[in-house]
Enzyme design. Structure first.
Site: not given
Ligand code: AMP
Ligand code: ZN
Length: 136
Positions: A32-33, A88, A95, A101, A103
């Site tokens: 995760d970024i 989520n 979400q 996805h 986590h």
């Molecule tokens: P959610 O809130 O469950 O939709 O989680 C989305 C997750 O994706 C968050 O924890 C972000 O930090 C992560 N995220 C968004 N863009 C990227 C990306 N380009 N590379 C890696 N993680 C990402």
């Protein structure tokens, strides 16, 4: 099926580079970024499903099997003492990227991860109603 406007479709299929931890024909696991803890990773299906309501049974079971493998690896290599698996569905549920996805959030003593909520009470009447409504 892929969605051309979906960033996670592009990442999962290697069109956008990512910090990949694992990949097979069905999923890609990336860091995760914006990690909640050290090693916070995401399991991304290579096919586009917006959420749990849409995901195929086959993909759902592959995702959880991948989670199990990654959980072991995280424990061995990072010494994490616990793991939160979070997924989520829908904006209201937090979400932000609308490609399914999962986590994987390794947990450590004194980390800054907070997943607490206020516990309510299950009354007799709502218990009855919910068992009636939700029994499969
Ligand atoms: P959610 O809130 O469950 O939709 O989680 C989305 C997750 O994706 C968050 O924890 C972000 O930090 C992560 N995220 C968004 N863009 C990227 C990306 N380009 N590379 C890696 N993680 C990402
Ligand atoms: Zn997608």
């Amino acid at each position: 099926m892929k969605d051309n406007n979906c960033i996670f479709c592009k990442i999962a299929n290697g069109e956008i580079p990512s910090s990949t931890l694992y990949e097979d024909e069905m999923v890609r696991v990336i860091l995760d970024i914006s990690p909640a803890s050290k090693g916070h990773a995401l399991i991304l299906p290579k096919e586009h499903y917006a959420n749990l309501y849409e995901i195929s049974d086959e993909m759902a079971s592959h995702v959880i099997k991948t989670a199990k493998k990654m959980a072991k690896k995280m424990q061995e290599e990072l010494g994490s003492e616990g793991l939160n698996v979070l997924q989520n569905n829908g904006e209201l549920a937090g979400q932000t990227v609308f490609h399914y996805h999962m986590h994987l959030i390794p947990r450590y003593q004194g980390d800054k991860v907070n997943m607490k909520w206020e516990n309510g009470k299950l009354s007799e009447s709502s218990k009855e109603e919910l068992v009636k409504k939700l029994s499969l």
